[in-house]
Design an enzyme around this catalytic site. Structure first.
Site, PDB file in Angstrom:
ATOM      1  CG  ASP A 204      -2.025   1.032   1.149  1.00  0.00           C
ATOM      2  OD1 ASP A 204      -2.435   1.393   0.034  1.00  0.00           O
ATOM      3  OD2 ASP A 204      -2.475   1.487   2.214  1.00  0.00           O
ATOM      4  CG  ASN A 209       1.161   4.202   4.042  1.00  0.00           C
ATOM      5  OD1 ASN A 209       0.788   4.690   5.102  1.00  0.00           O
ATOM      6  ND2 ASN A 209       0.473   3.265   3.418  1.00  0.00           N
ATOM      7  CG  ASP A 222       0.015   1.221   7.312  1.00  0.00           C
ATOM      8  OD1 ASP A 222      -0.066   0.098   7.857  1.00  0.00           O
ATOM      9  OD2 ASP A 222      -0.965   1.822   6.849  1.00  0.00           O
TER      10      ASP A 222
END
Length: 335
Positions: A204, A209, A222
């Site tokens: 992701d 992030n 993350d």
């Protein structure tokens, strides 16, 4: 993985329970808890009595198994050992995953920095190098427990869930599902035309992030969606703007990436299918989480017919993108 009966479990996660959980592992908060922007899990920042800043993450009940979470932690620690700037869980008494009154949680040192600027080409080049370094290590062995990235999980399963949920506004169901089915069919067709190696992914890796500091460069956070899949999954979400801008960004990213890791440019054909799967999966994700009170509060537009009108238009645009020639780089030989 997912279990809708777990949706209300976070209601019992009171501030007192959070503090008791943190103190159960020998860390004593000195400040209050600052809720961070996370809906899938519950994440809070605080400073302890020794002046250190931490982030505590409570995992959504019944989403991932203990083995899957532990594999995420082990992967982060292994990357950090390779001098990759990534958020890693704190190890206390040889453990990184803790449990308190039915909640699994982990503690991370707070990483400072400002938002990564995707339109800053110097920052983009630095990020490309680090993704190359991550993938150089990631390709050495596969995940054992983490979910793979497949059209079935992100596409077919999500599509069926949306159909069965009844959440799509009645007046838009026919138009919406007609175009989504066309998008899914075309995306799967493109996917099946290619064979490619899979590696361990961040999964992701959107700009949110990545944190940026002028002295140290990027910091990655993350790994909650870490999974096995094609390398391009960790690249395409960096691309913004029109086709010309995306080609420039892609050229910079891949050139920097290949200082450390070879990139199979045939995977560029997977960018639009991956975008399509993400769009379908996102709508299914919101649907699955709708019984969690945090979702109607933060996504009130999701229940409005205008949202489904906009999504129908977005999927029509995505279908057009799938029918266009994929991005390609003249500076690389296409295999």
């Amino acid at each position: 993985m997912d279990n809708s009966s777990a949706e209300f479990h976070f209601q019992a996660l009171t501030p007192d329970l959070i503090l008791d959980a943190i103190e159960s592992i020998g860390i004593f908060p000195e400040t209050g808890l600052l809720a961070l922007n996370s809906y899938e899990n519950r994440v809070y920042q605080f400073r302890c009595d020794r002046g250190q800043r931490y982030v505590v993450k409570f995992y959504r009940p019944q989403r991932w198994s203990e083995a899957q979470i532990q594999e995420e932690h082990d992967y982060a620690l292994a990357l950090a050992a390779e001098d990759i700037p990534i958020a890693v869980p704190v190890i206390i008494e040889n453990k990184t995953l803790f449990e308190f009154k039915g909640y699994r949680f982990a503690l991370f040192p707070s990483i400072g920095g400002r938002a990564f600027e995707v339109d800053n080409l110097e920052q983009l080049e630095s990020v490309g190098r680090f993704i190359g370094r991550i993938h150089q290590y990631a390709s050495k062995q596969p995940f054992v427990y983490r979910e793979p990235l497949t059209p079935e999980i992100l596409g077919d399963d999500a599509y069926r869930y949306l159909q069965d949920s009844g959440i799509v506004a009645e007046g838009m169901r026919s138009a919406f599902f007609t175009v989504v089915e066309q998008v899914l069919t075309k995306a799967k067709q493109i996917w099946q035309q290619h064979s490619f190696d899979t590696i361990r992914l961040h999964g992701d890796l959107h700009p949110g992030n990545i944190l940026w500091t002028p002295d140290d460069g990027p910091g990655f956070v993350d790994l909650d969606d870490a999974r096995q899949g094609p390398a391009v999954q960790d690249i395409w979400m960096m691309l913004t703007g029109d086709r010309t801008q995306q080609l420039l960004q892609l050229d910079i990213l891949i050139d920097a990436y290949q200082e450390f890791c070879d990139f199979d440019t045939r995977q560029l054909a997977l960018i639009e299918p991956l975008r399509a799967f993400r769009m379908i999966h996102y709508n299914a994700w919101l649907t699955k989480r709708w019984q969690d009170p945090a979702f109607p509060m933060n996504f009130p537009w999701f229940a409005d017919i205008k949202y489904w009108e906009q999504q129908t238009l977005a999927f029509k645009e995505q279908l057009a993108a799938l029918n266009e020639a994929p991005l390609s780089l003249a500076s690389f030989n296409q295999a």
